[in-house]
Structure formats: C-alpha cells, structure tokens
Scaffold this motif. Sequence first.
Motif, PDB file in Angstrom:
ATOM      1  N   PRO A 308      48.732  45.983  49.495  1.00 48.92           N
ATOM      2  CA  PRO A 308      49.869  46.580  48.964  1.00 48.92           C
ATOM      3  C   PRO A 308      50.476  46.428  47.662  1.00 48.92           C
ATOM      4  CG  PRO A 308      50.378  44.447  50.193  1.00 48.92           C
ATOM      5  CD  PRO A 308      48.378  44.825  50.430  1.00 48.92           C
ATOM      6  N   ALA A 309      51.168  46.914  47.301  1.00 46.41           N
ATOM      7  CA  ALA A 309      51.494  47.228  45.676  1.00 46.41           C
ATOM      8  C   ALA A 309      52.195  45.553  44.936  1.00 46.41           C
ATOM      9  CB  ALA A 309      53.051  47.715  45.402  1.00 46.41           C
ATOM     10  N   GLY A 323      46.390  38.587  40.623  1.00 47.70           N
ATOM     11  CA  GLY A 323      46.193  38.732  42.090  1.00 47.70           C
ATOM     12  C   GLY A 323      44.680  39.670  41.604  1.00 47.70           C
ATOM     13  N   TYR A 324      44.905  40.948  41.630  1.00 48.06           N
ATOM     14  CA  TYR A 324      44.199  42.474  41.612  1.00 48.06           C
ATOM     15  C   TYR A 324      42.712  41.660  40.780  1.00 48.06           C
ATOM     16  CZ  TYR A 324      47.932  45.458  42.867  1.00 48.06           C
ATOM     17  OH  TYR A 324      48.458  46.388  42.746  1.00 48.06           O
ATOM     18  N   LYS A 325      42.499  40.909  40.014  1.00 46.56           N
ATOM     19  CA  LYS A 325      41.561  40.384  39.305  1.00 46.56           C
ATOM     20  C   LYS A 325      40.667  39.396  40.863  1.00 46.56           C
ATOM     21  CE  LYS A 325      38.909  37.672  35.752  1.00 46.56           C
ATOM     22  NZ  LYS A 325      39.355  37.244  34.482  1.00 46.56           N
ATOM     23  N   ALA A 344      41.529  49.446  45.337  1.00 45.11           N
ATOM     24  CA  ALA A 344      42.975  49.974  44.817  1.00 45.11           C
ATOM     25  C   ALA A 344      43.923  49.086  44.513  1.00 45.11           C
ATOM     26  CB  ALA A 344      43.159  51.677  45.999  1.00 45.11           C
ATOM     27  N   SER A 345      45.057  50.049  43.886  1.00 44.92           N
ATOM     28  CA  SER A 345      46.072  49.816  43.769  1.00 44.92           C
ATOM     29  C   SER A 345      46.656  50.991  43.483  1.00 44.92           C
ATOM     30  CB  SER A 345      46.454  49.342  42.148  1.00 44.92           C
ATOM     31  OG  SER A 345      47.773  48.632  41.805  1.00 44.92           O
ATOM     32  N   LEU A 394      49.271  55.586  41.973  1.00 44.34           N
ATOM     33  CA  LEU A 394      47.327  55.425  42.746  1.00 44.34           C
ATOM     34  C   LEU A 394      46.533  55.986  41.657  1.00 44.34           C
ATOM     35  CD1 LEU A 394      46.526  54.180  45.466  1.00 44.34           C
ATOM     36  CD2 LEU A 394      46.319  56.564  46.485  1.00 44.34           C
ATOM     37  N   LYS A 395      45.707  54.160  41.958  1.00 43.76           N
ATOM     38  CA  LYS A 395      44.627  54.431  41.280  1.00 43.76           C
ATOM     39  C   LYS A 395      43.285  54.299  42.159  1.00 43.76           C
ATOM     40  CE  LYS A 395      46.802  51.823  39.421  1.00 43.76           C
ATOM     41  NZ  LYS A 395      48.536  52.153  39.614  1.00 43.76           N
ATOM     42  N   PHE A 396      42.131  54.501  42.822  1.00 44.55           N
ATOM     43  CA  PHE A 396      41.405  54.335  44.093  1.00 44.55           C
ATOM     44  C   PHE A 396      39.857  54.759  43.371  1.00 44.55           C
ATOM     45  CE2 PHE A 396      38.449  55.821  46.741  1.00 44.55           C
ATOM     46  CZ  PHE A 396      38.138  54.937  48.148  1.00 44.55           C
ATOM     47  N   ALA A 397      38.946  53.839  43.022  1.00 47.91           N
ATOM     48  CA  ALA A 397      37.595  53.563  42.551  1.00 47.91           C
ATOM     49  C   ALA A 397      36.631  53.236  43.377  1.00 47.91           C
ATOM     50  CB  ALA A 397      37.823  52.897  41.463  1.00 47.91           C
ATOM     51  N   ILE A 398      35.497  53.813  43.331  1.00 46.11           N
ATOM     52  CA  ILE A 398      34.246  53.495  44.262  1.00 46.11           C
ATOM     53  C   ILE A 398      33.299  52.931  42.921  1.00 46.11           C
ATOM     54  CG2 ILE A 398      32.156  53.990  45.356  1.00 46.11           C
ATOM     55  CD1 ILE A 398      34.271  56.087  46.777  1.00 46.11           C
ATOM     56  N   TYR A 399      32.808  51.855  42.817  1.00 44.54           N
ATOM     57  CA  TYR A 399      31.880  50.853  41.793  1.00 44.54           C
ATOM     58  C   TYR A 399      30.054  50.916  42.800  1.00 44.54           C
ATOM     59  CZ  TYR A 399      35.439  51.206  38.838  1.00 44.54           C
ATOM     60  OH  TYR A 399      36.799  51.374  37.790  1.00 44.54           O
ATOM     61  N   GLU A 400      29.516  51.567  42.065  1.00 42.07           N
ATOM     62  CA  GLU A 400      28.031  50.694  42.513  1.00 42.07           C
ATOM     63  C   GLU A 400      27.730  49.128  41.922  1.00 42.07           C
ATOM     64  OE1 GLU A 400      23.344  51.416  43.033  1.00 42.07           O
ATOM     65  OE2 GLU A 400      24.203  51.463  41.211  1.00 42.07           O
TER      66      GLU A 400
END
Length: 405
Positions: A308-309, A323-325, A344-345, A394-400
């Motif tokens: 959540p936000a 917190g995100y980190k 995501a955030s 909204l930020k949504f990312a996929i990382y290898e």
Amino acid sequence: MKYNTKLFLQRKRRKRLEQGHPWVFQSEVERIEGELSQGQIVQIVNHQGVFLALGYANPKSQIIARVLSYHPDEMVDASFFIRRIQQAKEYRHRFLPGVKSYRAIYGEADFLPGLIVDKYEDYLVVQILSYGMERLKPYILEGLLTVFKPKGIYLRNDVPVRELEGLQQETGIWYGEVPRHVEITENNLHILVDVYEGQKTGYFFDQRENRAALKPLMRGWGEKGTEGAEVLDCFSHTGGFAIHAAHYGAKEVTAVDISELAIETAKRNAELNGLEDRIQFEVANVFDFLREKEKEGRQYDVVILDPPAFAKSRSAVKGAYRGYKEINLRGMKLLREGGFLITASCSYHMTPDLFVQMVQDAASDAHKILRPVTFVGAGKDHPEIAGVDEGHYLKFAIYEVRSRG
C-alpha cells in the motif's frame, strides 16, 4: 452565460491551466468577481478576463476550483454528465474490448474531477471526493443510469479526503440492489470483489495489465528448465498477483498479507479458479515475514512486492523511502540467481525517479546487479492527462536480479 462569477488568475502564475492541468489553487487567484459559494460553477479567466475554463469552486479548499469544461457556453447538467460518462465508456471499450469490469470514471483524467466509478460486471461502485461533485449528485446518478444501466450502485464515500472538503464519510446503496461480493473476470480468471469493505472501492484495476505481465516469468525453472516458478507474493491483498502466478504455471506461491479479511477473500478466489493446491496463504506482517525467510535461507524464483502507499504526503517520503528500500533489499536477497523482482509503489509522492533510485540503492546494499525488464504505470482504464503529475502515481517494475560477487 448562466455562470457569472469569475475567478481572475494572476498574471505571473505558471500557465498550468493552459497546459491542461485541471486544478486552480488559492495562491493563483488574483481576485474574484461576483458571489462565491461552495460547489458553485464559475468562470476561470486570466488576468485580462479572457475565458479559460468552467469549474466548480470551493473557497474553503486550497484547490479553489476544478475544471469541468473548456467551453464557455456549456451547461453543467444531466446531459453534460451523460456525454462525459459515455465518452469515458467508449474510451474503455476501445482499449479494453470485451472487458466488463474496469475503472469506468477516473476523476480529472476523464474530465470529471472528484468522481471515481468502478464497474463490477452489472454493478457500479462510486466515490465522490469533492464538494462540487457532491452538489452534482443528481446529475451524476442520471448519467450513470443512462449510460451503464446498472442493476445497482454502491457508494464508497468512506475516504478522509471528503472531510477536507467539508463532507461527511458515508457508505451504502445509492440505487437498486448491490450484493456485498461480486464475481468479476480478469484475464480469464474469476475474482471475488468485496464492494462493501474491500480496500478503496474493492479491487485494484490499475494492475490488470501488470498482473498479466507475470506470464513469461512463471515457467522455465528447475534444472532442465521445465518446472514452474516458486513465487513469494507480498502484500497480496485479495490474491490478484498470486492467482495470476499460479494460473500462468507457478509450481508454488506463498501469498502474504496482514489483513485476515483480505486473505479470506484471496482463499475464496483461489478456490474459484481451482488453484488452492498451489497457493499457501499467510496472515503476517510482511516486514517480519521477509526477515524470517532471510534467516531461514529460503529462496524463490520470483518475489512480488505490491505494498500500500507508504508515502501519503510529501513529509512522509523520507520514512517511506526507508520502508520501500527495506522490503526491496530483503526481496532481492530471497531470490535465486537470475530470479525476478516485481516491485511497485502507488505513492504519488514517491516519484518515478525516486523509486528507481530506491531500487538501485537496495540492489547496491544487497550486492546485486539488476537488469530492467519493464517499467510502466497504471492500466489503460486509468488514463492520464499530459503534464498532470498527480495522475502518475503507480510505478510497476520487473527486474532480473543477479549477484555481484
């Protein structure tokens, strides 16, 4: 012209309104000509009196006016709402053909500021977030009934922002009959939505396309690359990502959320799709869960972080960053070599640049190297207006994720 009160804007202000931004702040107004009351429709003009827009006003809010129309002679009545709502519906049907459940009205981005409408099959869930829209409720109702012809409409006006506008929080049936749980279809999966007490309006349509993006990550693991992935889904809510992961071929999914109510709904969603044997549900604090799994040496092929936000105001960004980190760092440590982090955030104040920097900082501390696969925002039923940064939340990312030594 029916709307005679005018808000004259300052000459030296930023020309945000001319660039499509739908808000006028108190600090941008030079003077007011005529009577001004809450919810009143007004003309917004520049310092020379040149017409810019029609909007509804709230002199008690920092956002003194929100734009409804750029046409000076347009009447804000039932026909106005029918046109706007019909346009919003056609936009969704163009980009989401055949989809019956979606974000139907997205406030400012659909030129109806302060109005949110989600469509769950034959039912609508409505949030009215501003005083001006509250005054226009009869027109809104007529527009929704005309365009969508729903079986029922439920109000989810249980949001604190209404109190800032001088409105009370409320919930309840607005029209017809609405069951508490409505079954919808998303990406060929059956999802049960709690429209009465689910978060926000019950479901997060903004991640529809992002949940579908899991598909290529779920197969091709194991020694011969023939097995499904082992997946950890954190902040799983009602199981949207977890169910998609299992549907797309994951061997095993662990879904974690602190809400017992959300987990109960997630279990029902898994059963609806015959996937309960591959999803393990945990009611737990995600921060504690991640620490425990790291101590155990547990590893996964894919880790999903959709919290959540954390930052609901600019002043909260510093704490939210930490917190995100932390969750991203711990998520990376739980990944096998070459595994994928899905992160995501939904905090607007966590800007895209700051979000990317946070992920990179977490990778550095975790001694990981990242290969970005995708970085996107919300789905097509959450349009944006160019130049309106507030809509890009909204930020949504996929990382290898690979090891660095």
